[in-house]
Design an enzyme around this catalytic site. Structure first.
Site, PDB file in Angstrom:
ATOM      1  N   LYS A  18      30.347  46.900  40.434  1.00 18.10           N
ATOM      2  CA  LYS A  18      30.179  45.945  41.543  1.00 18.10           C
ATOM      3  C   LYS A  18      30.987  46.365  42.769  1.00 18.10           C
ATOM      4  O   LYS A  18      30.463  46.425  43.878  1.00 18.10           O
ATOM      5  CB  LYS A  18      30.618  44.553  41.091  1.00 18.10           C
ATOM      6  CG  LYS A  18      30.886  43.584  42.224  1.00 18.10           C
ATOM      7  CD  LYS A  18      31.487  42.296  41.713  1.00 18.10           C
ATOM      8  CE  LYS A  18      32.110  41.451  42.792  1.00 18.10           C
ATOM      9  NZ  LYS A  18      33.408  41.948  43.290  1.00 18.10           N
ATOM     10  N   ASN A  19      32.258  46.665  42.570  1.00 15.23           N
ATOM     11  CA  ASN A  19      33.100  46.903  43.744  1.00 15.23           C
ATOM     12  C   ASN A  19      32.838  48.263  44.398  1.00 15.23           C
ATOM     13  O   ASN A  19      33.293  48.511  45.512  1.00 15.23           O
ATOM     14  CB  ASN A  19      34.579  46.706  43.391  1.00 15.23           C
ATOM     15  CG  ASN A  19      34.892  45.223  43.215  1.00 15.23           C
ATOM     16  OD1 ASN A  19      34.120  44.373  43.635  1.00 15.23           O
ATOM     17  ND2 ASN A  19      36.011  44.924  42.564  1.00 15.23           N
ATOM     18  N   CYS A 113      38.463  30.962  50.452  1.00 15.90           N
ATOM     19  CA  CYS A 113      38.725  31.935  49.389  1.00 15.90           C
ATOM     20  C   CYS A 113      38.831  31.235  48.055  1.00 15.90           C
ATOM     21  O   CYS A 113      39.214  30.084  47.981  1.00 15.90           O
ATOM     22  CB  CYS A 113      40.029  32.667  49.676  1.00 15.90           C
ATOM     23  SG  CYS A 113      39.848  33.782  51.032  1.00 15.90           S
ATOM     24  N   ARG A 118      43.096  35.695  51.498  1.00 13.93           N
ATOM     25  CA  ARG A 118      42.673  37.096  51.346  1.00 13.93           C
ATOM     26  C   ARG A 118      42.589  37.716  52.739  1.00 13.93           C
ATOM     27  O   ARG A 118      41.521  37.824  53.324  1.00 13.93           O
ATOM     28  CB  ARG A 118      41.342  37.169  50.588  1.00 13.93           C
ATOM     29  CG  ARG A 118      41.497  36.612  49.182  1.00 13.93           C
ATOM     30  CD  ARG A 118      40.264  36.793  48.341  1.00 13.93           C
ATOM     31  NE  ARG A 118      39.977  38.183  48.039  1.00 13.93           N
ATOM     32  CZ  ARG A 118      38.970  38.568  47.277  1.00 13.93           C
ATOM     33  NH1 ARG A 118      38.169  37.690  46.743  1.00 13.93           N
ATOM     34  NH2 ARG A 118      38.764  39.850  47.045  1.00 13.93           N
ATOM     35  N   ASP A 303      41.776  42.513  38.340  1.00 16.68           N
ATOM     36  CA  ASP A 303      40.471  41.925  38.029  1.00 16.68           C
ATOM     37  C   ASP A 303      40.249  41.755  36.520  1.00 16.68           C
ATOM     38  O   ASP A 303      39.211  41.229  36.107  1.00 16.68           O
ATOM     39  CB  ASP A 303      39.343  42.763  38.658  1.00 16.68           C
ATOM     40  CG  ASP A 303      39.401  42.723  40.174  1.00 16.68           C
ATOM     41  OD1 ASP A 303      40.066  41.814  40.727  1.00 16.68           O
ATOM     42  OD2 ASP A 303      38.804  43.611  40.818  1.00 16.68           O
ATOM     43  N   ARG A 395      27.841  36.584  40.089  1.00 14.14           N
ATOM     44  CA  ARG A 395      28.142  37.455  41.243  1.00 14.14           C
ATOM     45  C   ARG A 395      28.527  38.853  40.770  1.00 14.14           C
ATOM     46  O   ARG A 395      28.344  39.822  41.506  1.00 14.14           O
ATOM     47  CB  ARG A 395      29.319  36.878  42.036  1.00 14.14           C
ATOM     48  CG  ARG A 395      28.939  35.761  42.982  1.00 14.14           C
ATOM     49  CD  ARG A 395      30.067  35.512  43.957  1.00 14.14           C
ATOM     50  NE  ARG A 395      30.645  36.771  44.355  1.00 14.14           N
ATOM     51  CZ  ARG A 395      31.929  36.982  44.578  1.00 14.14           C
ATOM     52  NH1 ARG A 395      32.783  35.999  44.467  1.00 14.14           N
ATOM     53  NH2 ARG A 395      32.379  38.177  44.926  1.00 14.14           N
TER      54      ARG A 395
HETATM   55  N1  EPU Z   1      46.078  42.622  51.876  1.00 15.03           N
HETATM   56  C1  EPU Z   1      46.715  42.362  53.060  1.00 15.03           C
HETATM   57  N2  EPU Z   1      46.046  42.655  54.215  1.00 15.03           N
HETATM   58  C2  EPU Z   1      44.815  43.184  54.225  1.00 15.03           C
HETATM   59  C3  EPU Z   1      44.165  43.464  53.015  1.00 15.03           C
HETATM   60  C4  EPU Z   1      44.832  43.155  51.845  1.00 15.03           C
HETATM   61  O1  EPU Z   1      47.818  41.869  53.071  1.00 15.03           O
HETATM   62  O2  EPU Z   1      44.286  43.435  55.312  1.00 15.03           O
HETATM   63  C5  EPU Z   1      46.771  42.323  50.614  1.00 15.03           C
HETATM   64  C6  EPU Z   1      46.074  41.216  49.851  1.00 15.03           C
HETATM   65  O3  EPU Z   1      46.542  39.947  50.229  1.00 15.03           O
HETATM   66  C7  EPU Z   1      46.405  41.541  48.418  1.00 15.03           C
HETATM   67  C8  EPU Z   1      46.528  43.065  48.420  1.00 15.03           C
HETATM   68  O4  EPU Z   1      46.666  43.450  49.777  1.00 15.03           O
HETATM   69  O5  EPU Z   1      47.662  40.996  48.088  1.00 15.03           O
HETATM   70  C9  EPU Z   1      45.353  43.806  47.832  1.00 15.03           C
HETATM   71  O6  EPU Z   1      44.151  43.438  48.467  1.00 15.03           O
HETATM   72  P1  EPU Z   1      42.924  44.454  48.620  1.00 15.03           P
HETATM   73  O7  EPU Z   1      42.640  44.607  50.060  1.00 15.03           O
HETATM   74  O8  EPU Z   1      43.190  45.650  47.791  1.00 15.03           O
HETATM   75  O9  EPU Z   1      41.744  43.624  47.967  1.00 15.03           O
HETATM   76  P2  EPU Z   1      40.244  43.551  48.456  1.00 15.03           P
HETATM   77  O10 EPU Z   1      39.805  44.837  49.021  1.00 15.03           O
HETATM   78  O11 EPU Z   1      40.013  42.323  49.259  1.00 15.03           O
HETATM   79  C10 EPU Z   1      39.238  44.423  46.221  1.00 15.03           C
HETATM   80  C11 EPU Z   1      38.259  43.916  45.205  1.00 15.03           C
HETATM   81  C12 EPU Z   1      38.882  42.765  44.433  1.00 15.03           C
HETATM   82  C13 EPU Z   1      40.177  43.249  43.777  1.00 15.03           C
HETATM   83  C14 EPU Z   1      41.113  43.877  44.816  1.00 15.03           C
HETATM   84  C15 EPU Z   1      42.351  44.518  44.203  1.00 15.03           C
HETATM   85  C16 EPU Z   1      36.181  44.387  46.275  1.00 15.03           C
HETATM   86  C17 EPU Z   1      34.970  43.858  46.945  1.00 15.03           C
HETATM   87  N3  EPU Z   1      37.070  43.477  45.886  1.00 15.03           N
HETATM   88  O12 EPU Z   1      39.511  43.312  47.078  1.00 15.03           O
HETATM   89  O13 EPU Z   1      37.943  42.437  43.428  1.00 15.03           O
HETATM   90  O14 EPU Z   1      40.833  42.164  43.162  1.00 15.03           O
HETATM   91  O15 EPU Z   1      40.419  44.888  45.563  1.00 15.03           O
HETATM   92  O16 EPU Z   1      41.973  45.521  43.300  1.00 15.03           O
HETATM   93  O17 EPU Z   1      36.312  45.580  46.060  1.00 15.03           O
HETATM   94  C18 EPU Z   1      36.830  41.055  41.888  1.00 15.03           C
HETATM   95  O18 EPU Z   1      36.056  41.984  41.674  1.00 15.03           O
HETATM   96  O19 EPU Z   1      36.874  40.007  41.181  1.00 15.03           O
HETATM   97  C19 EPU Z   1      37.747  41.149  43.011  1.00 15.03           C
HETATM   98  C20 EPU Z   1      38.371  40.103  43.512  1.00 15.03           C
END
Ligand code: EPU
Length: 416
Positions: A18-19, A113, A118, A303, A395
């Site tokens: 998915k991701n 969220c 997020r 996850d 999802r």
């Molecule tokens: N963060 C920031 N600023 C940003 C972006 C992230 O502070 O601009 C912080 C977040 O608050 C968090 C950490 O960085 O504490 C990690 O966030 P990340 O950006 O890595 O997460 P994401 O890209 O929004 C993806 C996956 C999530 C998964 C996370 C961590 C996708 C679409 N989503 O989210 O997947 O939990 O990486 O591995 O790739 C899921 O599949 O259930 C899911 C939530």
């Protein structure tokens, strides 16, 4: 509806990640040509993205159940502000892709969220560093980006964010010169997205390490690509096998991606057998408590944290479960405790006293992975469990009830 306490035995085929696919479909916007995306998971997030790209002017066609053709040649619209964009959290990838393709983007962000804040500040900082103007309209929830030209630069991420790493990669492939992302995230879907981009003629080096170097190119063509298997779906079935007892083989996977989970399941008393593209988890259903801390890859994935909580609740002894990625990912605890579990949370640390038996109950999925945890708990529980809000589960999990039924679970969908 689940009638629990059945042992699970047999093989389960794992779908595409998915991701990875939620980044790769928006990345196809970059190509002036046809992209064929294989090993496509049939999950709701993919359907929403197909809908979104079609509304932007791309042609999206399913060649067969697992293969999507995306032709972005005639995309002219960079306003992704309609409702289907708000349905998917990964709609943020439209920003990087549209900005690179058109020098301009307007993207609606997802609404409330499901496990706390997020932020996307690191994505936006990356775009600004590349030379884009970024305007956040907080009232309408729309982000506007504009750049006469994007210019490569050094970008250091304060946090190794998956989304920011991929989004900056998407924008930087069309930037002039070289972009370096330091403290980049290393998750398997980052490598997969980089491989996809390189197959289209982009120049991305170092994905999978914490420094990624991208040299901008003038033209991005189409091509054919196979999505990697879903690490989190595989882990969910491995944990279902561990808690229920029996012997389940997860197939079509990359065993290396599962190392952190395999190590924990071994510690808890399961037998793990690994082949080139499969892992068999054999369990008596009698598990020993352990401690688990979520980390960025190659650490234990956040996850899989809720699903692991369910498993630890049935393990003999006291476990600690520490969340380090999301500060508020324990919102499902009250639901899990309805099974008779003893999970107590203080901040980002959960203490779990294993119980010998779960009792079937009525619960809600509070988000996608929390929903998977409810399924795992229901499979292990005595009597009947009803899970509401299954749309969250859909999802990210393809045909979850069919896959579990094939392993011997008693599970049915009462209502969509
Ligand atoms: N963060 C920031 N600023 C940003 C972006 C992230 O502070 O601009 C912080 C977040 O608050 C968090 C950490 O960085 O504490 C990690 O966030 P990340 O950006 O890595 O997460 P994401 O890209 O929004 C993806 C996956 C999530 C998964 C996370 C961590 C996708 C679409 N989503 O989210 O997947 O939990 O990486 O591995 O790739 C899921 O599949 O259930 C899911 C939530």
């Amino acid at each position: 509806m689940i009638r629990g306490e059945h042992r699970l035995n047999g093989d389960v085929m794992i779908s595409g990640a998915k991701n990875a696919v939620v980044a790769i479909i928006p990345a196809a916007i970059l190509a002036e040509g046809v992209c064929v995306i294989d090993n496509l998971p049939r999950i709701e997030d993919v359907r929403s993205l197909e809908d979104t790209l079609t509304k932007l002017g791309a042609v999206c066609e399913l060649i067969d159940e697992r293969t999507l053709m995306v032709d972005s040649t005639n995309i002219k619209d960079f306003h992704a502000t309609f409702d289907s964009v708000r349905k998917i959290r990964a709609s943020y990838y439209l920003m990087g892709a549209l900005l690179a393709r058109f020098g301009e983007a307007e993207v609606a962000l997802p609404g409330g969220c499901n496990f706390g804040s997020r932020p996307i500040n690191l994505h936006l900082k990356g775009f600004r560093d590349l030379g884009a103007e970024v305007y956040e309209d907080t009232e309408s929830g729309i982000i506007r980006l504009k750049a006469d030209k994007l210019v490569g630069t050094n970008i250091f991420l304060d946090t190794a964010s998956v989304g920011a790493t991929i989004n900056i990669m998407l924008a930087a492939v069309r930037a002039e010169g070289v972009t370096t992302i330091e403290n980049a995230a290393k998750e398997p879907h980052i490598v997969d997205t980089a491989n996809f981009l390189n197959m289209l003629g982009c120049k991305v080096k170092g994905a999978g390490t914490d420094v990624i170097r991208i040299t901008g190119v003038d033209h991005i063509h189409g091509g054919e690509y196979m999505i990697i298997p879903d690490q989190i779906e595989a882990g969910t079935y491995m944990m279902a096998s561990a808690i229920c007892g029996g012997s389940v083989t997860v197939r079509n996977i990359i065993p290396k991606h599962m190392d952190s989970l395999s190590a924990k399941l071994k510690e808890m008393g399961c037998v793990i057998e690994e082949g080139d593209d499969y892992i068999t988890v054999t369990s008596t259903g009698k598990l020993t408590a352990t401690n688990v801390k979520t980390m960025v890859y190659p650490g234990f994935p956040t996850d899989l944290q809720p699903q692991m909580a369910a498993v630890l609740c049935k393990a003999n002894g006291t476990s600690k479960l520490i969340e380090t990625v999301w500060e508020n990912r324990f919102q499902y605890v009250d639901e899990l405790n309805k099974f008779g579990c003893k999970m107590d949370v203080s901040g980002t640390i959960a203490t779990i006293e294993g119980v010998p038996e779960f009792i079937g109950t009525e619960v809600f999925a509070t988000d996608l992975r929390a929903g998977a945890a409810m399924v795992i708990a229901g499979l292990a529980a005595k009597g009947e469990t009803k899970i509401g809000n299954t749309r969250f589960i859909d999802r990210g999990y393809e045909h979850i009830e069919e896959k579990l039924r094939a392993l011997g679970a008693n599970i049915e969908r009462i209502r969509d």
